[in-house]
Write an enzyme that holds these catalytic residues in place. Structure first.
Site, PDB file in Angstrom:
ATOM      1  N   ARG A  27       0.813  -1.219   0.000  1.00  0.00           N
ATOM      2  CA  ARG A  27       0.000   0.000   0.000  1.00  0.00           C
ATOM      3  C   ARG A  27       0.847   1.270   0.000  1.00  0.00           C
ATOM      4  NH1 ARG A  27      -5.095  -1.207   3.964  1.00  0.00           N
ATOM      5  NH2 ARG A  27      -5.683  -3.229   3.095  1.00  0.00           N
ATOM      6  N   ASP A  45     -15.627   8.701   9.728  1.00  0.00           N
ATOM      7  CA  ASP A  45     -14.474   7.821   9.520  1.00  0.00           C
ATOM      8  C   ASP A  45     -13.229   8.691   9.464  1.00  0.00           C
ATOM      9  OD1 ASP A  45     -14.369   4.653   8.389  1.00  0.00           O
ATOM     10  OD2 ASP A  45     -12.553   5.833   8.093  1.00  0.00           O
TER      11      ASP A  45
HETATM   12  C1  LIG Z   1     -13.326  -2.593   8.769  1.00  0.00           C
HETATM   13  S1  LIG Z   1     -14.026  -1.005   8.600  1.00  0.00           S
HETATM   14  C2  LIG Z   1     -15.604  -1.238   9.406  1.00  0.00           C
HETATM   15  C3  LIG Z   1     -16.753  -0.616   8.628  1.00  0.00           C
HETATM   16  C4  LIG Z   1     -18.132  -0.854   9.235  1.00  0.00           C
HETATM   17  N1  LIG Z   1     -18.244  -0.287  10.550  1.00  0.00           N
HETATM   18  C5  LIG Z   1     -18.471  -2.330   9.255  1.00  0.00           C
HETATM   19  O1  LIG Z   1     -18.472  -2.934  10.314  1.00  0.00           O
HETATM   20  O2  LIG Z   1     -18.726  -2.891   8.178  1.00  0.00           O
HETATM   21  C6  LIG Z   1     -13.103  -0.067   9.834  1.00  0.00           C
HETATM   22  C7  LIG Z   1     -13.143   1.434   9.601  1.00  0.00           C
HETATM   23  O3  LIG Z   1     -12.618   2.101  10.766  1.00  0.00           O
HETATM   24  C8  LIG Z   1     -11.922   3.251  10.330  1.00  0.00           C
HETATM   25  N2  LIG Z   1     -10.973   3.693  11.378  1.00  0.00           N
HETATM   26  C9  LIG Z   1      -9.802   3.134  11.724  1.00  0.00           C
HETATM   27  N3  LIG Z   1      -9.198   3.873  12.673  1.00  0.00           N
HETATM   28  C10 LIG Z   1     -10.013   4.921  12.929  1.00  0.00           C
HETATM   29  C11 LIG Z   1      -9.935   6.034  13.814  1.00  0.00           C
HETATM   30  N4  LIG Z   1      -8.895   6.231  14.637  1.00  0.00           N
HETATM   31  N5  LIG Z   1     -10.957   6.930  13.799  1.00  0.00           N
HETATM   32  C12 LIG Z   1     -12.016   6.749  12.974  1.00  0.00           C
HETATM   33  N6  LIG Z   1     -12.150   5.727  12.118  1.00  0.00           N
HETATM   34  C13 LIG Z   1     -11.155   4.818  12.091  1.00  0.00           C
HETATM   35  C14 LIG Z   1     -11.235   2.783   9.054  1.00  0.00           C
HETATM   36  O4  LIG Z   1     -10.878   3.867   8.224  1.00  0.00           O
HETATM   37  C15 LIG Z   1     -12.285   1.860   8.429  1.00  0.00           C
HETATM   38  O5  LIG Z   1     -13.050   2.517   7.457  1.00  0.00           O
END
Ligand SMILES: C[S@@+](CC[C@H](N)C(=O)[O-])C[C@H]1O[C@@H](n2cnc3c(N)ncnc32)[C@H](O)[C@@H]1O
Length: 297
Positions: free
Chosen positions: A65, A171
């Site tokens: 990435r 996000d």
């Molecule tokens: C695996 S996805 C989950 C999406 C959705 N909630 C689901 O369960 O299908 C995790 C998300 O958390 C976000 N994320 C990670 N660290 C974060 C942070 N410190 N603050 C806000 N969002 C964060 C990532 O960018 C990603 O889009």
């Protein structure tokens, strides 16, 4: 000039999982060597700025990435790239660094039992009570499937959405937020989701693409927010979905976030976590209802 002695260069596409193959589509992942020291710098920065813990087995993912960032910025090595990012002179690259390393896997109606609970215990009583106000937060909403699913459940139960019903979706990753705002998906993403939702999409490009209908887009507000930072909203929220996000954090960050979520829930408000994110032991403010559903005491 990129160094060509990377030991990972021997991996063939056939040995990689589909996710790995898609993350190295630029084909440049092999061109840069990632030393232990630079991996540690990346892990430290990601943990400090986003809360995400990077394990050593993610090394190949990191190379794939970030190699794209190195190439597009004209950096000769990870060290040079990290010197630049750590200098904090370039906010755009700091954002791109975080965007590149988040995991955004999501789908419509993921963990459907949460939406069944949400319909029965949050939406139906709210509509029956005539209370015109509803607030729901999807924290870590990725490309939008989760908040749009919340909106679809709502639309399936209300003839018309009361004007003060709102879904906040946040996000840290600004790239996924742009996709979420557009509400445009491959039709293949609808496979297996309830039939009634089809009327909530507009189909185009010979049914290959679909866009979430305008009245759904209207009730979801997307905002960039790093959960580690201060939160501008004061709540209360009838329900908070924070699913498959805490799994990337260490135990103390996870505990502190759950506590902050609990503070934004009124009595009987509900917190939905991801399937592997259960709160171990008793929580002073939350009662477990099973299957990673928690009610504010
Ligand atoms: C695996 S996805 C989950 C999406 C959705 N909630 C689901 O369960 O299908 C995790 C998300 O958390 C976000 N994320 C990670 N660290 C974060 C942070 N410190 N603050 C806000 N969002 C964060 C990532 O960018 C990603 O889009």
């Amino acid at each position: 000039v990129p160094n060509r002695t990377n030991p990972y260069a021997q991996s063939t596409a056939a040995q990689l999982s589909p996710k790995q193959q898609s993350t190295r589509s630029s084909g440049v992942g092999e061109d840069y060597v990632l030393s232990d020291r630079d991996f540690d710098r990346i892990a430290q920065r990601l943990r400090e700025t986003c809360g995400i813990v990077l394990h050593n087995h993610k090394r190949q993912m990191v190379i794939s990435r970030l190699s794209r960032r190195l190439r597009s910025g004209g950096f000769a090595s990870f060290s040079e790239y990290l010197d630049h990012v750590e200098s904090e002179r370039d906010a755009t690259e700091s954002e791109a660094f975080a965007n590149a390393l988040t995991t955004n896997l999501t789908s419509f109606f993921r963990e459907p039992h949460h939406f069944e609970h949400f319909a029965k215990h949050i939406i139906e009583p709210k509509l029956a009570s005539g209370d015109p106000k509803l607030r729901v937060w999807s924290a870590g909403c990725s490309t939008g499937e989760e908040p749009y699913t919340i909106a679809m459940v709502l639309m399936s139960l209300a003839k018309s959405v009361p004007p003060d019903f709102r879904i906040l979706a946040t996000d840290i990753d600004t790239t996924v937020l742009s996709k979420a705002k557009a509400g445009l998906y491959d039709t293949s993403k609808l496979e297996g989701i309830p039939e009634y939702t089809r009327r909530m999409f507009r189909f185009s490009d010979q049914e290959k693409k679909c866009r979430v209908s305008a009245n759904l887009i209207e009730i979801v507000k997307f905002l960039p927010l790093n959960l580690l930072n201060q939160w501008p909203m004061k709540g209360p929220f009838d329900a908070i979905f924070c699913r498959n996000v805490l799994i990337y954090f260490d135990a103390s960050t996870k505990f502190s976030l759950v506590d902050r979520f609990a503070d934004l829930l009124p009595r009987d408000g509900v917190l939905y976590l991801g399937h592997s994110e259960s709160i171990l032991g008793e929580h002073p403010k939350l009662e477990s209802l099973g299957r990673t559903i928690y009610r504010r005491k």
